[in-house]
Design a protein around this motif. Structure first.
Motif, short mmCIF file in Angstrom:
data_model
loop_
_atom_site.label_atom_id
_atom_site.label_comp_id
_atom_site.label_asym_id
_atom_site.label_seq_id
_atom_site.Cartn_x
_atom_site.Cartn_y
_atom_site.Cartn_z
N PHE A 209 -19.16 50.66 -29.63
CA PHE A 209 -17.76 50.46 -29.70
C PHE A 209 -17.29 49.08 -30.15
O PHE A 209 -17.52 48.20 -29.22
CB PHE A 209 -16.61 51.03 -28.73
CG PHE A 209 -15.44 51.18 -28.72
CD1 PHE A 209 -14.59 50.41 -29.83
CD2 PHE A 209 -14.75 52.32 -28.27
CE1 PHE A 209 -13.24 50.59 -29.76
CE2 PHE A 209 -13.44 52.59 -28.46
CZ PHE A 209 -12.65 51.40 -29.22
N ASP A 210 -17.02 48.75 -31.20
CA ASP A 210 -16.38 47.36 -31.61
C ASP A 210 -15.18 47.10 -31.33
O ASP A 210 -14.40 47.76 -32.03
CB ASP A 210 -16.79 46.95 -33.23
CG ASP A 210 -16.57 45.67 -33.50
OD1 ASP A 210 -16.02 44.83 -32.68
OD2 ASP A 210 -16.87 45.34 -34.77
N THR A 211 -14.93 46.25 -30.16
CA THR A 211 -13.66 46.42 -29.68
C THR A 211 -12.54 45.44 -30.39
O THR A 211 -11.53 45.24 -29.96
CB THR A 211 -13.71 46.26 -28.16
OG1 THR A 211 -14.45 44.78 -27.98
CG2 THR A 211 -14.52 47.12 -27.49
N ARG B 131 -16.71 53.87 -32.88
CA ARG B 131 -15.57 53.29 -32.69
C ARG B 131 -15.24 51.92 -33.09
O ARG B 131 -15.96 51.16 -32.61
CB ARG B 131 -15.20 54.05 -31.61
CG ARG B 131 -15.17 55.18 -31.36
CD ARG B 131 -14.67 55.91 -29.96
NE ARG B 131 -14.69 57.25 -29.90
CZ ARG B 131 -14.36 57.91 -28.76
NH1 ARG B 131 -14.22 57.62 -27.75
NH2 ARG B 131 -14.31 59.26 -29.11
N ILE B 132 -14.20 51.59 -33.63
CA ILE B 132 -13.73 50.22 -34.19
C ILE B 132 -12.32 50.12 -33.70
O ILE B 132 -11.41 50.97 -34.06
CB ILE B 132 -13.98 49.94 -35.51
CG1 ILE B 132 -15.47 50.16 -35.84
CG2 ILE B 132 -13.40 48.58 -35.90
CD1 ILE B 132 -15.67 50.14 -37.38
N GLU C 206 -17.86 42.95 -29.19
CA GLU C 206 -16.85 42.77 -30.36
C GLU C 206 -17.80 42.20 -31.23
O GLU C 206 -18.60 41.38 -31.04
CB GLU C 206 -15.72 42.20 -29.76
CG GLU C 206 -15.92 41.04 -29.18
CD GLU C 206 -14.53 40.15 -29.09
OE1 GLU C 206 -14.51 38.95 -29.81
OE2 GLU C 206 -13.76 40.62 -28.42
N THR C 207 -17.34 42.19 -32.51
CA THR C 207 -17.63 41.22 -33.67
C THR C 207 -16.56 40.24 -33.99
O THR C 207 -17.05 39.17 -34.46
CB THR C 207 -18.23 42.11 -34.82
OG1 THR C 207 -17.00 42.72 -35.45
CG2 THR C 207 -19.39 42.90 -34.55
N ASP C 208 -15.44 40.53 -33.92
CA ASP C 208 -14.40 39.86 -34.68
C ASP C 208 -14.46 39.74 -36.13
O ASP C 208 -14.24 38.82 -36.71
CB ASP C 208 -14.24 38.34 -33.85
CG ASP C 208 -13.03 37.67 -34.22
OD1 ASP C 208 -12.02 38.37 -34.57
OD2 ASP C 208 -12.82 36.42 -34.14
N ALA C 209 -15.24 40.46 -36.60
CA ALA C 209 -15.51 40.46 -38.11
C ALA C 209 -14.28 40.66 -38.98
O ALA C 209 -13.39 41.04 -38.64
CB ALA C 209 -16.31 41.66 -38.77
#
Length: 257
Positions: free
Chosen positions: A4-6, A33-34, A202-205
């Motif tokens: 899950f990328d939060t 999930r993103i 998380e990535t903050d992409a």
């Protein structure tokens, strides 16, 4: 492995050329999930449409301190209307908070953040927090409001003591690409010491590129590399960390697994 990328700004232009392909690439790396937090009025409608169209895409509405201006507080009425109208399709309020590193009047930041804390409380929604060089002040305001619905402290970079103060208020600590840089010793040590039950990934992409990928847009597919780095730091297997952080993320946003 389910990830899950939060925190991912998947609505930004860098992904707009072929969004479905970008989403598929993330899925191929286990990112099911993103969470896409908003930055302000400019992308509220787009995020609501994206979350309605794509399974596994979740959204939060809010006003990011970086994008505030002199009249931003007057836009808050519009945010409240949007939240009231779409409450059943939102998982959080945010991205919101304080930032001491941007050229935005600090009193405006405080006013807008205070209003968003109150809005989240009224709707019993978690917060997605942005805090740069302002941890003590953010904590002070959360305590002043007696905020009790938790959320995620995004892009954490700080000490164990600071992180645990947010944990004590019900927040999870967002861990991203910073930990892939050996020079980020304080943050890496904090992430090593924190209970895994208090961490989300998380990535903050497209921002916050990982070590070795500087100058390139970040991507939610890179979350698997953050997972791998965290597993190496903590000397644990990736599957265990993936499962625990998956559960943490769903709990943070009150999403049924």
């Amino acid at each position: 492995m389910r990830l899950f990328d939060t925190h991912c700004h998947f609505d930004f232009d860098v992904f707009s050329d072929d969004f479905v392909s970008h989403l598929q690439l993330a899925h191929e790396q286990g990112v099911e999930r993103i969470m896409i937090p908003s930055i302000g009025p400019s992308n509220w409608d787009k995020l609501l449409a994206m979350s309605a169209e794509h399974a596994g895409i979740y959204t939060a509405l809010g006003m990011h301190p970086y994008f505030l201006s002199g009249d931003s507080f007057f836009c808050f009425a519009d945010l409240k209307k949007q939240v009231d109208a779409h409450i059943n399709h939102l998982q959080a309020i945010g991205e919101c908070g304080l930032d001491a590193m941007v050229d935005v009047d600090h009193e405006i930041q405080r006013q807008v953040f205070n209003a968003q804390i109150a809005l989240a409380s009224d709707h019993q929604l978690p917060l997605i927090l942005h805090s740069r060089k302002t941890h003590n002040e953010v904590l002070q305001l959360l305590k002043k409001h007696k905020f009790s619905f938790g959320g995620v402290l995004h892009g954490f970079s700080g000490s164990y003591q600071q992180a645990m103060q947010f944990v004590e208020l019900g927040f999870y600590i967002g861990v991203g690409g910073v930990i892939t840089y050996p020079r980020a010793q304080k943050t890496r040590k904090t992430v090593f010491d924190l209970p895994l039950e208090n961490i989300v990934l998380e990535t903050d992409a497209p921002d916050m590129p990982l070590m070795g990928y500087q100058g390139k847009p970040n991507h939610p597919a890179m979350l698997v590399h953050i997972l791998s780095c965290l597993a190496n730091l903590r000397e644990m297997d990736e599957q265990t960390i993936a499962q625990i952080t998956w559960e943490n993320a769903n709990q943070a946003f009150k999403i049924c697994e």
